[in-house]
Design a protein around this motif. Structure first.
Motif, mmCIF file in Angstrom:
data_model
loop_
_atom_site.group_PDB
_atom_site.id
_atom_site.type_symbol
_atom_site.label_atom_id
_atom_site.label_comp_id
_atom_site.label_asym_id
_atom_site.label_seq_id
_atom_site.Cartn_x
_atom_site.Cartn_y
_atom_site.Cartn_z
ATOM 1 N N ALA A 164 52.255 38.356 41.074
ATOM 2 C CA ALA A 164 51.259 37.637 41.867
ATOM 3 C C ALA A 164 51.337 36.148 41.563
ATOM 4 O O ALA A 164 50.559 35.364 42.083
ATOM 5 N N ASN A 180 51.751 33.152 35.346
ATOM 6 C CA ASN A 180 50.846 34.259 35.666
ATOM 7 C C ASN A 180 50.189 34.079 37.024
ATOM 8 O O ASN A 180 49.994 32.962 37.496
ATOM 9 N N GLY A 181 49.831 35.206 37.629
ATOM 10 C CA GLY A 181 49.043 35.203 38.857
ATOM 11 C C GLY A 181 47.810 36.072 38.660
ATOM 12 O O GLY A 181 47.536 36.514 37.539
ATOM 13 N N THR A 182 47.103 36.311 39.740
ATOM 14 C CA THR A 182 45.904 37.141 39.649
ATOM 15 C C THR A 182 46.309 38.588 39.342
ATOM 16 O O THR A 182 47.180 39.141 40.017
ATOM 17 N N ARG A 184 46.588 42.623 38.941
ATOM 18 C CA ARG A 184 46.409 43.721 39.896
ATOM 19 C C ARG A 184 46.362 45.059 39.165
ATOM 20 O O ARG A 184 46.839 45.169 38.031
ATOM 21 N N GLY B 59 51.953 38.142 46.091
ATOM 22 C CA GLY B 59 51.445 39.378 45.484
ATOM 23 C C GLY B 59 51.792 40.608 46.298
ATOM 24 O O GLY B 59 51.253 41.681 46.068
ATOM 25 N N ASN B 83 46.040 29.488 36.028
ATOM 26 C CA ASN B 83 47.327 29.807 36.645
ATOM 27 C C ASN B 83 47.761 28.682 37.581
ATOM 28 O O ASN B 83 48.953 28.344 37.659
#
Lengths: 319, 105
Positions: A164, A180-182, A184, B59, B83
């Protein structure tokens, strides 16, 4: 009823006795994750410089329109050049010291405190290396007070990734860490999708490393296997409570829970295409004593060789 | 050994129940606090810069192909500031200033 006055007894009684020997077991119990599954499972190679390099190559995308005229003349097609990839060797060290007196006194559970300290520091050094090798860490060139660092496995991967955020990867001599991303939820759909991508790129990973929570979630995935093992004869079938082997559409994958190295990623590894390069192996050296004591230094200098990042896959940013 | 009367056992059971109730209330209060904390995350919007073209994932992973990525100039909403700042450091994106609150007529 209570004991009569002046009755001699143990601690807490009216008259505690004097001269009772202490009861201390001659065993020391340690509970800590000591295993280093990643560096133990992958291959090894030798490095001869602090920057270790290797080469990768690839094939052009297959086309179905490759048909030529009879008797035709040809101009040469694009050359298949190799790509140089590299990583730095990292010095991992631990020190310790014990007073001369401590080596002389009578101790419970160990003969030599110095030897005990060396054993513990050696385990810690290996765990530190494991943490670095499997993690999302960039490679760093030594400069001034900045130490030289090896990139970790998660940083190398760019081709077969589900995320993400953003991948890292090797470029111009340095491996960048992934961003990093959100986070999941870990689902089987994510696993199937990234394994399909990996297969399309020629990868057939056989091991999957993940944190303890993700291992529990992975165990609930069905895969394409029957949850009961086939048995012969009159034996009863076994129903597995935890899937240590996930049978995917592209082959079986051994699930390896990692006790401390992974928290938000599940990495699929083909151990044939990743190695630990050793510039200098594990060494124990006595340091010059500066007084009434004994000092030591444990070192190793190693780095990760991700032979071809396309052989592996990763699902990043998991809750 | 003194006998334990029924009355004293009942009194003890009542005390235990009160203790359990107190712990439940405490856990509930902490759970509410945790949820409130999660809602108050610092979220920002980012714009993808040329360097981040095709590198910041949406995503979404397409099986057999790979991740779908944002393209240059696209705006990605609701990123954790931490982020977003990491992407900004790499030159992949820039954090957009917060939108001014709309005035109600």
């Amino acid at each position: 009823m209570t004991a009569p006055t002046n009755t001699i007894g143990s601690t807490g009684t009216p008259v505690p006795n004097i001269g009772i020997r202490e009861d201390l077991e001659n065993t020391i119990y340690r509970v800590a994750p000591e295993s280093t599954p990643f560096i133990s499972n992958v291959g090894t190679t030798k490095a001869t410089n602090v920057f270790h390099e290797w080469q990768t190559e690839t094939l052009a995308t297959p086309v179905s329109t490759n048909a030529q005229l009879e008797g035709d003349d040809y101009t040469l097609g694009a050359a298949n050049l190799t790509t140089r990839v590299g990583n730095y060797m990292q010095i991992v060290a631990k020190t310790g010291g014990v007073s001369r007196t401590q080596e002389a006194v009578d101790k419970a559970g160990r003969d030599s405190e110095l030897a005990r300290q060396k054993v513990l520091k050696t385990i810690e050094v290996r765990r530190d290396l494991e943490m670095r090798m499997i993690g999302n860490y960039a490679s760093v060139v030594e400069s001034g007070a900045t130490t030289r660092k090896s990139a970790g496995m998660l940083a190398f991967l760019t081709s077969n990734t589900s995320k993400a955020g953003s991948d890292g990867g090797f470029s111009a001599g340095i491996v960048a860490a992934a961003t990093n991303g959100t986070q999941r939820t870990f689902t089987e759909a994510l696993v199937k999708a990234v394994l399909a991508t990996a297969f399309g790129n020629g990868a057939t990973p056989s091991q999957a490393y993940m944190g303890p929570t993700h291992k529990q979630q992975f165990s609930a995935f069905t895969g394409i296997a029957d949850i009961r093992a086939d048995v012969s004869g009159k034996n009863m079938a076994t129903i597995y409570g935890a899937a240590d082997m996930y049978v995917s559409d592209f082959g079986a994958i051994t699930l390896i829970p990692h006790p401390y190295g992974l928290t938000r990623d599940c990495v699929f590894v083909d151990p044939q295409y990743v190695k630990i390069a050793t510039l200098d192996g594990l060494k124990s050296k006595d340091l010059a004593s500066s007084g009434d004591n004994l000092k030591f230094l444990i070192t190793l200098e190693k780095g990760l060789v991700c032979s071809n990042e396309k052989a592996h896959a990763v699902i990043r940013d998991l809750t | 050994m003194p006998a334990i009367s029924k009355a004293s056992m009942a009194a003890q059971a009542k005390l235990d129940q009160e203790e359990v109730l107190r712990l439940k209330q405490r856990a509930a209060r902490q759970a509410v606090a945790a949820v409130t904390e999660a809602v108050e995350e610092d979220l920002v919007d980012i714009r993808i810069l040329p360097l981040g073209d095709g590198k910041v994932s949406m995503g979404i992973h397409i099986p057999g192909i790979g991740d779908a990525h944002y393209e240059r100039g696209e705006i990605a909403k609701g990123w954790l500031r931490e982020n977003a700042e990491a992407l900004e450091q790499r030159g992949f994106a820039e954090i957009l200033p917060p939108e001014p609150a709309k005035e109600t007529p």
